[in-house]
Design an enzyme around this catalytic site. Structure first.
Site, mmCIF file in Angstrom:
data_model
loop_
_atom_site.group_PDB
_atom_site.id
_atom_site.type_symbol
_atom_site.label_atom_id
_atom_site.label_comp_id
_atom_site.label_asym_id
_atom_site.label_seq_id
_atom_site.Cartn_x
_atom_site.Cartn_y
_atom_site.Cartn_z
ATOM 1 N N GLU A 70 17.362 25.986 -7.395
ATOM 2 C CA GLU A 70 18.337 27.050 -7.673
ATOM 3 C C GLU A 70 19.516 26.479 -8.474
ATOM 4 O O GLU A 70 19.961 27.062 -9.465
ATOM 5 C CB GLU A 70 18.885 27.651 -6.367
ATOM 6 C CG GLU A 70 17.840 28.211 -5.432
ATOM 7 C CD GLU A 70 17.310 27.174 -4.445
ATOM 8 O OE1 GLU A 70 17.154 25.991 -4.828
ATOM 9 O OE2 GLU A 70 17.032 27.549 -3.301
ATOM 10 N N CYS A 96 18.194 26.553 0.931
ATOM 11 C CA CYS A 96 18.611 25.813 2.127
ATOM 12 C C CYS A 96 20.035 26.202 2.513
ATOM 13 O O CYS A 96 20.847 26.584 1.668
ATOM 14 C CB CYS A 96 18.507 24.314 1.882
ATOM 15 S SG CYS A 96 19.646 23.699 0.646
ATOM 16 N N ALA A 192 -10.873 -5.090 -3.316
ATOM 17 C CA ALA A 192 -10.833 -6.555 -3.398
ATOM 18 C C ALA A 192 -12.258 -7.053 -3.623
ATOM 19 O O ALA A 192 -13.234 -6.366 -3.273
ATOM 20 C CB ALA A 192 -10.258 -7.149 -2.109
ATOM 21 N N ARG A 214 7.761 3.111 -5.332
ATOM 22 C CA ARG A 214 8.349 2.372 -4.201
ATOM 23 C C ARG A 214 9.862 2.594 -4.125
ATOM 24 O O ARG A 214 10.426 2.685 -3.050
ATOM 25 C CB ARG A 214 8.090 0.873 -4.357
ATOM 26 C CG ARG A 214 6.710 0.422 -3.937
ATOM 27 C CD ARG A 214 6.616 -1.086 -4.046
ATOM 28 N NE ARG A 214 5.355 -1.594 -3.552
ATOM 29 C CZ ARG A 214 5.090 -2.891 -3.394
ATOM 30 N NH1 ARG A 214 5.997 -3.804 -3.725
ATOM 31 N NH2 ARG A 214 3.936 -3.278 -2.936
ATOM 32 N N GLU A 303 0.567 1.596 1.625
ATOM 33 C CA GLU A 303 0.012 0.797 0.520
ATOM 34 C C GLU A 303 -1.208 0.015 0.967
ATOM 35 O O GLU A 303 -1.539 -1.012 0.403
ATOM 36 C CB GLU A 303 1.084 -0.137 -0.036
ATOM 37 C CG GLU A 303 2.101 0.598 -0.868
ATOM 38 C CD GLU A 303 2.480 -0.152 -2.135
ATOM 39 O OE1 GLU A 303 1.833 -1.154 -2.486
ATOM 40 O OE2 GLU A 303 3.441 0.282 -2.766
ATOM 41 N N PRO A 306 -7.375 -0.888 3.495
ATOM 42 C CA PRO A 306 -8.416 0.097 3.754
ATOM 43 C C PRO A 306 -8.472 0.599 5.193
ATOM 44 O O PRO A 306 -8.655 1.786 5.429
ATOM 45 C CB PRO A 306 -9.696 -0.670 3.417
ATOM 46 C CG PRO A 306 -9.256 -1.721 2.457
ATOM 47 C CD PRO A 306 -7.865 -2.103 2.847
HETATM 48 N N1 LIG Z 1 -6.203 -2.833 -3.951
HETATM 49 C C1 LIG Z 1 -5.447 -2.274 -3.035
HETATM 50 O O1 LIG Z 1 -4.928 -1.169 -3.239
HETATM 51 C C2 LIG Z 1 -5.197 -2.995 -1.733
HETATM 52 C C3 LIG Z 1 -4.078 -2.633 -0.997
HETATM 53 C C4 LIG Z 1 -3.883 -3.252 0.226
HETATM 54 C C5 LIG Z 1 -4.786 -4.203 0.703
HETATM 55 N N2 LIG Z 1 -5.845 -4.545 -0.063
HETATM 56 C C6 LIG Z 1 -6.800 -5.548 0.436
HETATM 57 O O2 LIG Z 1 -7.364 -5.072 1.661
HETATM 58 C C7 LIG Z 1 -7.719 -6.188 2.470
HETATM 59 C C8 LIG Z 1 -7.189 -6.003 3.881
HETATM 60 O O3 LIG Z 1 -7.881 -4.941 4.448
HETATM 61 P P1 LIG Z 1 -7.591 -4.429 5.918
HETATM 62 O O4 LIG Z 1 -8.344 -3.176 6.098
HETATM 63 O O5 LIG Z 1 -7.792 -5.529 6.889
HETATM 64 O O6 LIG Z 1 -6.020 -4.194 5.841
HETATM 65 P P2 LIG Z 1 -5.032 -3.228 6.608
HETATM 66 O O7 LIG Z 1 -5.549 -1.858 6.662
HETATM 67 O O8 LIG Z 1 -3.704 -3.475 5.979
HETATM 68 O O9 LIG Z 1 -4.963 -3.836 8.063
HETATM 69 C C9 LIG Z 1 -5.894 -3.519 9.038
HETATM 70 C C10 LIG Z 1 -5.251 -3.765 10.363
HETATM 71 O O10 LIG Z 1 -4.247 -2.804 10.586
HETATM 72 C C11 LIG Z 1 -4.027 -2.718 11.984
HETATM 73 N N3 LIG Z 1 -3.982 -1.316 12.380
HETATM 74 C C12 LIG Z 1 -2.878 -0.658 12.773
HETATM 75 N N4 LIG Z 1 -3.167 0.597 13.118
HETATM 76 C C13 LIG Z 1 -4.486 0.748 12.955
HETATM 77 C C14 LIG Z 1 -5.377 1.843 13.173
HETATM 78 N N5 LIG Z 1 -4.956 3.029 13.650
HETATM 79 N N6 LIG Z 1 -6.679 1.664 12.891
HETATM 80 C C15 LIG Z 1 -7.129 0.483 12.414
HETATM 81 N N7 LIG Z 1 -6.333 -0.585 12.192
HETATM 82 C C16 LIG Z 1 -5.016 -0.456 12.466
HETATM 83 C C17 LIG Z 1 -5.155 -3.480 12.657
HETATM 84 O O11 LIG Z 1 -4.617 -4.754 12.951
HETATM 85 P P3 LIG Z 1 -4.478 -5.403 14.390
HETATM 86 O O12 LIG Z 1 -5.798 -6.002 14.707
HETATM 87 O O13 LIG Z 1 -3.413 -6.432 14.177
HETATM 88 O O14 LIG Z 1 -4.074 -4.332 15.351
HETATM 89 C C18 LIG Z 1 -6.162 -3.646 11.545
HETATM 90 O O15 LIG Z 1 -6.956 -4.775 11.694
HETATM 91 C C19 LIG Z 1 -7.114 -7.414 1.787
HETATM 92 O O16 LIG Z 1 -8.142 -8.055 1.070
HETATM 93 C C20 LIG Z 1 -6.113 -6.825 0.840
HETATM 94 O O17 LIG Z 1 -5.909 -7.658 -0.267
HETATM 95 C C21 LIG Z 1 -6.072 -3.974 -1.267
#
Ligand SMILES: NC(=O)c1ccc[n+]([C@@H]2O[C@H](COP(=O)([O-])OP(=O)(O)OC[C@H]3O[C@@H](n4cnc5c(N)ncnc54)[C@H](OP(=O)(O)O)[C@@H]3O)[C@@H](O)[C@H]2O)c1
Length: 382
Positions: A70, A96, A192, A214, A303, A306
């Protein structure tokens, strides 16, 4: 077109010219709203009609800490030297009532001397709501599009205004931030390589855009997997590595502790406002609610990695998926998402690409996608 004082209020519903003029102005407001970014605030557009029904100006909201739609339209009219006294303001969301980062829009419209305000949808936000009542108390004819435009015409326009901010309404109802999940992946969906390397899948231009986002969000979160694998700084920087003036709060979620010499662990000894928030839990819904309630986080950027993003997707906590797709193949590696608990095609999660967001940045394809409404929210997490 009829005189605006009667056009907004007293004309009978069969007045075709009035209806067509209002409909056109609503379309313009919706068109403007689509220009706004997804984030802490809803996408809102506005159109101003003179008392004799000419379009004076349009405006839209460009995101947090910028004028609301607005105010933007009023400013555009004034910049052209146009008189807004007695005008009709047509806007896609209830103005608002709350003065926060910007002045209250209801007050701005009252001070500007507009005569009529037509808004598509009521504001669900506690502190912002009641702008309509404030306007009416000031003697302004403020009402909903559906009251001004009869039947299916008003219904259809209102439905489009609602749909445009469906995920923002959902986040507000759930008392959590609006969540954008960013994924940078290859053409075959990996974030990755097999050996864990991922710097950098996308090019410099896409990374600059990533850092620009960011600097606008309130917080960035990663799971402990990313914190341990990448040792990220999670700061907003420009192309030369200079820190942006505005830095998001840094958040790590997961039960494992950080590596003591990591960047994020060291920052926990820094100034209070810059300390990362470490949530030693996997209950991400509770974390998101806490971020909003305790730390004022209205826009959260996930960010990665996975597993964290997949958990958020499974719980229907991602409002906006921001995809950076690099024209490259890995053939194997870490998939962008994992373990969504989907066993058959009909249970897939569908998204709608936001057409205005689709563009090539350097050599990468960037776009936003919004989850389609689900029949029922899955509760099974990973
Ligand atoms: N290209 C890209 O956009 C990008 C971005 C980021 C990361 N990466 C790559 O992804 C890889 C890491 O993958 P990642 O999946 O292990 O990373 P992540 O998703 O950052 O971390 C997974 C961890 O998050 C915790 N977590 C917290 N809440 C959760 C929930 N509700 N469900 C599941 N986990 C939960 C768990 O850790 P705890 O066991 O400690 O509880 C789990 O092991 C690396 O190689 C990184 O370089 C790539």
């Amino acid at each position: 077109m009829r005189e605006a004082r009667t056009m907004g209020m007293n004309q009978p519903p069969h007045d075709a010219a009035r209806e067509s003029a209002l409909r056109e102005a609503c379309e313009r407001a919706l068109e403007q709203a689509r220009r706004g970014p997804l984030g802490a605030n809803p996408r809102v557009g506005a159109a101003l009609l003179s008392p004799t029904g000419e379009l004076l100006a349009t405006g839209f909201h460009r995101g947090a800490r910028t004028p609301h739609a607005e105010a933007d339209a009023l400013l555009a009219a004034r910049e052209r030297g146009l008189d807004v006294h007695g005008a009709t303001c047509i806007v896609t969301l209830e103005p608002c009532a709350h003065a926060g980062r910007t002045p209250s829009c209801a007050r701005t419209l009252i001070d500007a001397g507009v005569a009529h305000v037509l808004y598509a949808v009521r504001d669900p936000h506690d502190i912002a709501a009641n702008g309509g009542a404030l306007l009416r108390d000031a003697g302004i004819n403020a009402r909903l599009w559906s009251d001004a435009l009869p039947g299916s015409v008003g219904g259809d326009l209102t439905a489009r205004a609602t749909e445009m901010n469906r995920r923002w309404f959902q986040a507000t109802r759930e008392s959590r931030p609006f969540v954008t999940a960013k994924i940078a992946h290859t053409l075959d969906g990996y974030v990755a390589a097999v050996d864990g390397t991922n710097a950098w899948i996308t090019g410099e231009d896409a990374r600059v855009e990533g850092h620009a986002l960011r600097s606008t969000v309130d917080a960035i979160a990663v799971g402990t997997g990313t914190a341990l694998a990448d040792d990220p700084a999670l700061t907003a920087r420009d192309a030369h590595g200079t820190l942006a003036q505005r830095q998001p709060r840094r958040v790590v979620i997961g039960e494992r502790p950080l590596e003591p010499h990591s960047r994020l662990a060291k920052a926990t000894h820094g100034p209070e406002h810059a300390r990362p928030l470490l949530y030693r839990t996997r209950d991400i819904r509770a974390v998101f609610e806490n971020l909003r309630a305790e730390h004022g986080v209205e826009h959260l950027l996930l960010e990665g990695g996975p597993r964290l993003i997949s958990a958020a997707l499974t719980l229907d906590l991602v409002d906006d998926l921001w995809i950076h797709e690099a024209p490259t193949l890995l053939g194997a590696g870490t998939p962008a998402v994992t373990g969504l608990g989907i066993g058959t095609l009909e249970n897939r999660l569908d998204f709608d690409i936001v057409p205005e967001s689709l563009h090539v940045s350097g050599s990468d394809l960037l776009f936003h996608a919004i989850p389609r409404a689900r029949q029922q929210t899955p509760t099974k997490g990973e």
